[in-house]
Design an enzyme around this catalytic site. Structure first.
Site, PDB file in Angstrom:
ATOM      1  N   ARG A  59       2.945   2.899   0.205  1.00  0.00           N
ATOM      2  CA  ARG A  59       4.352   3.171   0.516  1.00  0.00           C
ATOM      3  C   ARG A  59       5.271   2.911  -0.667  1.00  0.00           C
ATOM      4  NH1 ARG A  59       1.867   0.866   4.818  1.00  0.00           N
ATOM      5  NH2 ARG A  59       2.667  -1.163   4.271  1.00  0.00           N
ATOM      6  N   GLU A  96      -2.058 -11.167   3.455  1.00  0.00           N
ATOM      7  CA  GLU A  96      -1.874 -12.017   4.628  1.00  0.00           C
ATOM      8  C   GLU A  96      -3.012 -11.852   5.626  1.00  0.00           C
ATOM      9  OE1 GLU A  96       1.217  -8.639   4.727  1.00  0.00           O
ATOM     10  OE2 GLU A  96       0.340  -9.972   3.269  1.00  0.00           O
TER      11      GLU A  96
END
Length: 171
Positions: A59, A96
């Site tokens: 993105r 994460e």
């Protein structure tokens, strides 16, 4: 910024339970809102000594290439492994919820380059920090990092240390 915030939807439990994914798809689908986001991302860097814009897969390519185009600068994609056809430099890092690697062509930057790194989201800071390391390993200077969304509670900005960080929306 409310116009931008209204175009980001929450997707619960994606990509795994407990995560609330910030989906930018509605934002990029709306040309006026996308244009607003791009202009807000580049605004603090007008007149600065930026020579290249780089974006992280995937993105970051959307926003980074548009910022580069608006500034009249080259765009360098920081890619996942195996996507670039020439000799590459790699950096691996923790996410994460997993690990990843970014690569760039060994000739992507010049020693005099001042790079603006762009991505859609700053979460734990792993991707952004790895991107900074990759740019610097290739001999350029990171001028700043810019994001559409920053998840403040994950403290990714802390991982970026002394790098300048500009984020449009904070959650």
């Amino acid at each position: 910024m409310n116009r931008l915030r209204d175009k980001i939807r929450d997707i619960p439990d994606f990509p795994k339970p407990g995560i609330i994914f910030k989906d930018i798809t509605p934002l990029v689908k709306d040309p006026a809102t996308l244009r607003l986001a791009v202009h807000q991302l580049l605004q603090p860097f007008l007149g600065r000594n930026i020579t290249v814009v780089a974006g992280m897969e995937a993105r970051g390519f959307i926003f980074g290439s548009l910022v580069a185009w608006e500034l009249g600068l080259p765009f360098v994609p920081l890619r996942k492994p195996g996507k670039l056809p020439y000799d590459v430099q790699s950096v691996s890092y923790d996410l994460e919820y997993g690990s990843a690697t970014l690569e760039a062509h060994i000739d992507a930057f010049d020693a005099n380059d001042h790079v603006l790194l762009i991505d859609d989201l700053l979460a734990t800071g792993g991707t952004a920090k790895a991107s900074c390391e990759l740019v610097e390993q290739l001999g350029a200077k990171v001028e700043a990092c810019a994001f559409v969304v920053e998840l403040d509670f994950l403290e990714g900005r802390e991982k970026l240390g002394n790098y300048e960080v500009h984020s449009l929306l904070h959650y």
